[in-house]
Design a protein around this motif. Sequence first.
Motif, PDB file in Angstrom:
ATOM      1  N   LEU A  31       0.934  -1.248   0.013  1.00 51.87           N
ATOM      2  CA  LEU A  31      -0.063  -0.009  -0.143  1.00 51.87           C
ATOM      3  C   LEU A  31       1.020   1.225   0.183  1.00 51.87           C
ATOM      4  N   VAL A  34      -0.284   6.081   1.805  1.00 53.30           N
ATOM      5  CA  VAL A  34      -1.385   5.912   2.332  1.00 53.30           C
ATOM      6  C   VAL A  34      -1.205   7.196   3.231  1.00 53.30           C
ATOM      7  N   ASN A  35      -2.339   7.887   3.339  1.00 57.23           N
ATOM      8  CA  ASN A  35      -2.491   9.021   3.972  1.00 57.23           C
ATOM      9  C   ASN A  35      -3.946   9.128   4.922  1.00 57.23           C
ATOM     10  N   HIS A  36      -4.539   8.117   4.757  1.00 54.22           N
ATOM     11  CA  HIS A  36      -5.810   8.337   5.593  1.00 54.22           C
ATOM     12  C   HIS A  36      -6.089   6.663   6.210  1.00 54.22           C
ATOM     13  N   GLU A  37      -6.279   6.689   7.458  1.00 61.83           N
ATOM     14  CA  GLU A  37      -6.741   5.627   8.106  1.00 61.83           C
ATOM     15  C   GLU A  37      -7.645   4.478   7.226  1.00 61.83           C
ATOM     16  N   GLN A  39      -8.010   4.120   4.414  1.00 64.03           N
ATOM     17  CA  GLN A  39      -7.416   3.318   3.200  1.00 64.03           C
ATOM     18  C   GLN A  39      -6.739   1.967   3.821  1.00 64.03           C
ATOM     19  N   LEU A  40      -6.062   1.920   5.125  1.00 65.65           N
ATOM     20  CA  LEU A  40      -5.897   0.784   5.655  1.00 65.65           C
ATOM     21  C   LEU A  40      -6.966   0.040   5.848  1.00 65.65           C
ATOM     22  N   ILE A  58       3.614  -1.052   3.918  1.00 67.24           N
ATOM     23  CA  ILE A  58       2.994   0.306   3.863  1.00 67.24           C
ATOM     24  C   ILE A  58       3.638   1.621   3.812  1.00 67.24           C
ATOM     25  N   THR A  60       4.285   5.558   4.001  1.00 62.26           N
ATOM     26  CA  THR A  60       3.337   6.826   4.397  1.00 62.26           C
ATOM     27  C   THR A  60       4.321   7.791   4.824  1.00 62.26           C
TER      28      THR A  60
END
Length: 142
Positions: A31, A34-37, A39-40, A58, A60
Amino acid sequence: MKISSNSVHNKYDGRTIIQNSLRLKKVLLVLDDVNHEKQLEDLAGEKDWLGPGSRIIITTRDFHLLRKNKLHETYNVEGLVESEALNLFSLEAFNLPKPSEEFLDLSKEVVKYSGGLPLALKDWVPILMVDLLRFGIVLFKE
Protein backbone atom coordinates in the motif's frame (compact mmCIF):
# COMPACT_ATOMS: atom_id res chain seq x y z
CA MET A 1 -7.89 -14.19 -9.26
CA LYS A 2 -10.17 -12.91 -12.00
CA ILE A 3 -12.28 -10.03 -10.78
CA SER A 4 -14.03 -7.69 -13.13
CA SER A 5 -14.16 -4.02 -12.26
CA ASN A 6 -17.89 -4.36 -12.95
CA SER A 7 -18.26 -6.61 -9.91
CA VAL A 8 -17.05 -3.91 -7.51
CA HIS A 9 -19.86 -1.43 -7.02
CA ASN A 10 -18.72 0.11 -3.77
CA LYS A 11 -16.00 -0.17 -1.13
CA TYR A 12 -17.93 -2.85 0.76
CA ASP A 13 -17.97 -5.09 -2.32
CA GLY A 14 -14.23 -4.50 -2.63
CA ARG A 15 -13.63 -5.44 1.01
CA THR A 16 -15.66 -8.63 0.59
CA ILE A 17 -13.76 -9.58 -2.56
CA ILE A 18 -10.42 -9.03 -0.80
CA GLN A 19 -11.53 -11.07 2.20
CA ASN A 20 -12.91 -13.98 0.16
CA SER A 21 -10.21 -14.07 -2.50
CA LEU A 22 -7.08 -13.72 -0.40
CA ARG A 23 -7.84 -15.27 2.99
CA LEU A 24 -6.28 -18.60 2.09
CA LYS A 25 -3.35 -17.22 0.07
CA LYS A 26 0.08 -16.08 1.13
CA VAL A 27 0.13 -12.49 -0.14
CA LEU A 28 2.53 -9.58 -0.33
CA LEU A 29 0.32 -6.49 -0.21
CA VAL A 30 1.96 -3.12 -0.90
CA LEU A 31 0.00 0.00 0.00
CA ASP A 32 1.87 3.04 -1.29
CA ASP A 33 1.46 6.63 -0.08
CA VAL A 34 -1.24 5.89 2.49
CA ASN A 35 -2.50 9.11 4.03
CA HIS A 36 -5.85 8.18 5.57
CA GLU A 37 -6.68 5.55 8.17
CA LYS A 38 -9.71 4.55 6.08
CA GLN A 39 -7.37 3.37 3.30
CA LEU A 40 -5.80 0.90 5.72
CA GLU A 41 -9.18 -0.26 6.97
CA ASP A 42 -10.60 -0.77 3.48
CA LEU A 43 -7.58 -2.43 1.89
CA ALA A 44 -5.86 -4.30 4.72
CA GLY A 45 -8.69 -4.60 7.23
CA GLU A 46 -8.10 -7.47 9.62
CA LYS A 47 -5.28 -9.99 9.91
CA ASP A 48 -7.56 -12.83 8.84
CA TRP A 49 -8.21 -11.19 5.45
CA LEU A 50 -4.90 -12.59 4.19
CA GLY A 51 -3.51 -16.10 4.41
CA PRO A 52 -0.81 -17.30 6.80
CA GLY A 53 2.65 -15.85 6.14
CA SER A 54 1.29 -12.83 4.32
CA ARG A 55 3.05 -9.49 4.62
CA ILE A 56 1.81 -5.94 4.21
CA ILE A 57 4.18 -3.12 3.30
CA ILE A 58 2.82 0.37 3.84
CA THR A 59 4.49 3.57 2.72
CA THR A 60 3.34 6.79 4.31
CA ARG A 61 4.64 10.10 5.54
CA ASP A 62 2.19 10.01 8.45
CA PHE A 63 3.81 7.87 11.16
CA HIS A 64 0.73 8.46 13.32
CA LEU A 65 -1.22 6.08 11.06
CA LEU A 66 1.32 3.34 11.65
CA ARG A 67 1.46 3.76 15.41
CA LYS A 68 -2.31 3.94 15.73
CA ASN A 69 -2.75 0.64 13.89
CA LYS A 70 -0.20 -1.21 16.05
CA LEU A 71 1.94 -2.55 13.23
CA HIS A 72 4.69 -5.03 13.98
CA GLU A 73 7.64 -3.14 12.54
CA THR A 74 8.31 0.28 11.11
CA TYR A 75 11.29 1.39 9.09
CA ASN A 76 12.18 5.01 8.47
CA VAL A 77 13.63 5.42 4.97
CA GLU A 78 16.64 7.70 4.87
CA GLY A 79 17.16 10.03 1.93
CA LEU A 80 20.09 9.79 -0.43
CA VAL A 81 23.30 11.61 0.42
CA GLU A 82 23.53 15.00 -1.29
CA SER A 83 25.81 13.91 -4.14
CA GLU A 84 23.59 10.92 -5.03
CA ALA A 85 20.43 13.02 -4.76
CA LEU A 86 21.90 15.73 -6.99
CA ASN A 87 22.91 13.08 -9.51
CA LEU A 88 19.43 11.52 -9.58
CA PHE A 89 17.69 14.88 -9.85
CA SER A 90 20.03 16.05 -12.60
CA LEU A 91 19.49 12.86 -14.60
CA GLU A 92 15.72 13.26 -14.30
CA ALA A 93 15.58 17.01 -14.91
CA PHE A 94 18.41 17.70 -17.33
CA ASN A 95 19.39 14.29 -18.67
CA LEU A 96 22.91 15.00 -17.38
CA PRO A 97 24.89 13.31 -14.60
CA LYS A 98 25.46 16.69 -12.90
CA PRO A 99 23.54 19.95 -13.10
CA SER A 100 25.17 22.78 -15.03
CA GLU A 101 26.58 25.69 -13.02
CA GLU A 102 23.55 27.72 -14.08
CA PHE A 103 21.18 25.34 -12.25
CA LEU A 104 23.41 24.07 -9.45
CA ASP A 105 21.95 26.27 -6.69
CA LEU A 106 18.38 25.54 -7.76
CA SER A 107 19.14 21.81 -7.90
CA LYS A 108 20.65 21.90 -4.41
CA GLU A 109 17.51 23.61 -3.08
CA VAL A 110 15.31 20.92 -4.63
CA VAL A 111 17.50 18.19 -3.10
CA LYS A 112 17.40 19.90 0.29
CA TYR A 113 13.62 20.38 0.19
CA SER A 114 12.99 16.77 -0.89
CA GLY A 115 15.08 15.38 1.95
CA GLY A 116 16.92 13.30 -0.65
CA LEU A 117 13.96 10.96 -1.10
CA PRO A 118 14.19 9.48 -4.62
CA LEU A 119 10.48 9.61 -5.43
CA ALA A 120 10.23 13.21 -4.23
CA LEU A 121 13.19 14.14 -6.43
CA LYS A 122 11.53 12.59 -9.46
CA ASP A 123 8.19 14.24 -8.61
CA TRP A 124 9.82 17.67 -8.56
CA VAL A 125 10.96 17.48 -12.19
CA PRO A 126 7.60 18.30 -13.85
CA ILE A 127 6.94 21.07 -11.32
CA LEU A 128 10.37 22.57 -11.90
CA MET A 129 9.95 22.42 -15.68
CA VAL A 130 6.65 24.30 -15.52
CA ASP A 131 8.19 26.99 -13.31
CA LEU A 132 11.21 27.36 -15.58
CA LEU A 133 8.97 27.69 -18.62
CA ARG A 134 7.02 30.37 -16.80
CA PHE A 135 10.24 32.40 -16.63
CA GLY A 136 11.10 31.71 -20.27
CA ILE A 137 13.81 29.15 -19.55
CA VAL A 138 13.54 26.13 -21.79
CA LEU A 139 15.30 22.87 -21.01
CA PHE A 140 15.23 19.89 -23.28
CA LYS A 141 14.80 16.55 -21.60
CA GLU A 142 15.11 13.64 -23.99
